[in-house]
Design a protein around this motif. Sequence first.
Motif, short mmCIF file in Angstrom:
data_model
loop_
_atom_site.label_atom_id
_atom_site.label_comp_id
_atom_site.label_asym_id
_atom_site.label_seq_id
_atom_site.Cartn_x
_atom_site.Cartn_y
_atom_site.Cartn_z
N GLU A 188 0.82 -1.22 0.00
CA GLU A 188 0.00 0.00 0.00
C GLU A 188 0.86 1.27 0.00
O GLU A 188 0.69 2.16 -0.83
N ALA A 189 1.78 1.37 0.95
CA ALA A 189 2.47 2.63 1.22
C ALA A 189 3.58 3.00 0.24
O ALA A 189 3.71 4.18 -0.12
N PRO A 190 4.46 2.06 -0.21
CA PRO A 190 5.60 2.47 -1.04
C PRO A 190 5.22 3.27 -2.27
O PRO A 190 5.89 4.25 -2.61
N ALA A 191 4.13 2.87 -2.95
CA ALA A 191 3.73 3.57 -4.17
C ALA A 191 3.31 5.01 -3.88
O ALA A 191 3.59 5.92 -4.67
N ILE A 192 2.64 5.22 -2.75
CA ILE A 192 2.21 6.57 -2.38
C ILE A 192 3.43 7.46 -2.14
O ILE A 192 3.49 8.60 -2.62
N VAL A 193 4.40 6.92 -1.43
CA VAL A 193 5.62 7.68 -1.13
C VAL A 193 6.36 8.03 -2.42
O VAL A 193 6.77 9.17 -2.64
N VAL A 194 6.52 7.04 -3.31
CA VAL A 194 7.23 7.27 -4.57
C VAL A 194 6.49 8.29 -5.43
O VAL A 194 7.10 9.19 -6.02
N GLY A 195 5.16 8.18 -5.49
CA GLY A 195 4.38 9.12 -6.28
C GLY A 195 4.55 10.56 -5.82
O GLY A 195 4.76 11.46 -6.64
N VAL A 196 4.49 10.78 -4.51
CA VAL A 196 4.64 12.14 -3.98
C VAL A 196 6.08 12.63 -4.15
O VAL A 196 6.31 13.81 -4.45
N LEU A 197 7.05 11.75 -3.98
CA LEU A 197 8.45 12.13 -4.17
C LEU A 197 8.70 12.57 -5.62
O LEU A 197 9.44 13.53 -5.86
N LEU A 198 8.10 11.89 -6.57
CA LEU A 198 8.26 12.27 -7.98
C LEU A 198 7.64 13.64 -8.25
O LEU A 198 8.20 14.45 -8.99
N ILE A 199 6.48 13.89 -7.65
CA ILE A 199 5.84 15.19 -7.80
C ILE A 199 6.73 16.29 -7.22
O ILE A 199 6.93 17.34 -7.84
N ASN A 200 7.30 16.04 -6.04
CA ASN A 200 8.18 17.02 -5.41
C ASN A 200 9.44 17.26 -6.23
O ASN A 200 9.94 18.39 -6.32
N LEU A 201 9.93 16.20 -6.85
CA LEU A 201 11.17 16.30 -7.61
C LEU A 201 10.99 17.09 -8.90
O LEU A 201 11.85 17.90 -9.27
N TYR A 202 9.86 16.90 -9.57
CA TYR A 202 9.63 17.54 -10.87
C TYR A 202 8.81 18.82 -10.79
O TYR A 202 8.72 19.54 -11.78
N ASN A 203 8.24 19.10 -9.63
CA ASN A 203 7.45 20.31 -9.48
C ASN A 203 8.10 21.20 -8.41
O ASN A 203 7.60 21.32 -7.30
N LYS A 204 9.20 21.79 -8.76
CA LYS A 204 9.99 22.56 -7.80
C LYS A 204 9.41 23.94 -7.50
O LYS A 204 9.89 24.63 -6.60
N THR A 205 8.37 24.33 -8.23
CA THR A 205 7.79 25.66 -8.01
C THR A 205 6.79 25.69 -6.86
O THR A 205 6.43 26.75 -6.39
N ASP A 206 6.35 24.52 -6.43
CA ASP A 206 5.35 24.44 -5.35
C ASP A 206 6.05 24.61 -4.00
O ASP A 206 6.82 23.75 -3.57
N LYS A 207 5.75 25.70 -3.31
CA LYS A 207 6.39 25.98 -2.03
C LYS A 207 5.72 25.25 -0.86
O LYS A 207 6.25 25.22 0.24
N ASN A 208 4.53 24.68 -1.13
CA ASN A 208 3.79 24.01 -0.04
C ASN A 208 3.92 22.49 -0.11
O ASN A 208 3.04 21.77 0.32
N ARG A 209 5.03 22.04 -0.67
CA ARG A 209 5.22 20.59 -0.80
C ARG A 209 5.40 19.96 0.58
O ARG A 209 6.15 20.46 1.42
N PRO A 210 4.72 18.80 0.83
CA PRO A 210 4.88 18.13 2.12
C PRO A 210 6.25 17.46 2.22
O PRO A 210 6.85 17.11 1.20
#
Length: 321
Positions: A138-160
């Motif tokens: 359940e959990a690994p995919a969620i973590v990887v998905g959010v990490l990819l978003i954070n990595l490629y979307n550097k303009t979002d200042k409210n990243r968790p």
Amino acid sequence: MIFSGLAENITNPALLFFLLGIIAVQLKSDLQIPESSSKFISIYLLFSIGFKGGQELSHSAISGELIWSIVAGVLLAATVPLLAFFILKRRLSIENSGAIAAAYGSVSAVTFVTAISFLEFQQVEFGGHMIAVMAVMEAPAIVVGVLLINLYNKTDKNRPSCKSVLYHSVTNGSVVLIMGSLIIGFLASDKQAQGIEPFTTDIFKGFLAVFLLDMGITSGKQLSVMVKKGLYPFLFSTLMPFFNGLVALFISMQITDSPGNQLLFALLGASASYIAVPAAMKNAVPKANPSLYLPMALGITFPINVIIGIPFYYQIIQNAG
């Protein structure tokens, strides 16, 4: 042979109730399951399958198959989002690509339960450790998905933070319930388990049928939403599950000779989460559009897996055996 397996699967009452739900929506019927009842049934199904899996696990010795199944499950849940993300981001936003990738890397407990019902109908045995495999995927995919978003979307200042994402992933209600029930079932003695067997076993298929009726109603409503999203999401949610399922099936054949375990592992690879991931993404990535990734997982992938996928993979397993 595949069509005969498909016909046999469609006569399963639980699946017929799922189809009834879809038909009811198309007929514009007012048939619906109260939300509170639906939530209770989903809790019951997770509790029951976790408890029974813990009981099976308590009777199984720690083996190479158990360890390798868990390792393979975690690796699959972590790598599928990577492939999915890079396919999706060519046409979709970074946020939506990451959320969809997480959904397809994670698993559907209801698809898993439906596959178990199919195996029981076919009188095919499976290992209780597969419940643990489902839980840890359940959990690994969620973590990887959010990490990819954070990595490629550097303009979002409210990243968790990664810590926050990990915490919300492992404390998600479905993850806590399935893992907790698994541990309780593992610790309970046979005599104690027999005391609640009428609740955990005897009424299981009835509750599953009602829950799939509710899922059919929900899926029927989501199908109309998917039409508006264009061809690309539809093709992805149709083809990606089969690719993932076949890869998972090949991996499982290197780990175990059990047809039941092979089928369950294939379905874990093919399924997409529409409970745990939406709950996690709502907090972690609010910009991701749930009206996109939820219909894809529930409206397209779930019906394909339970109607076509289960007999398809089972026929491959039988031919290989």
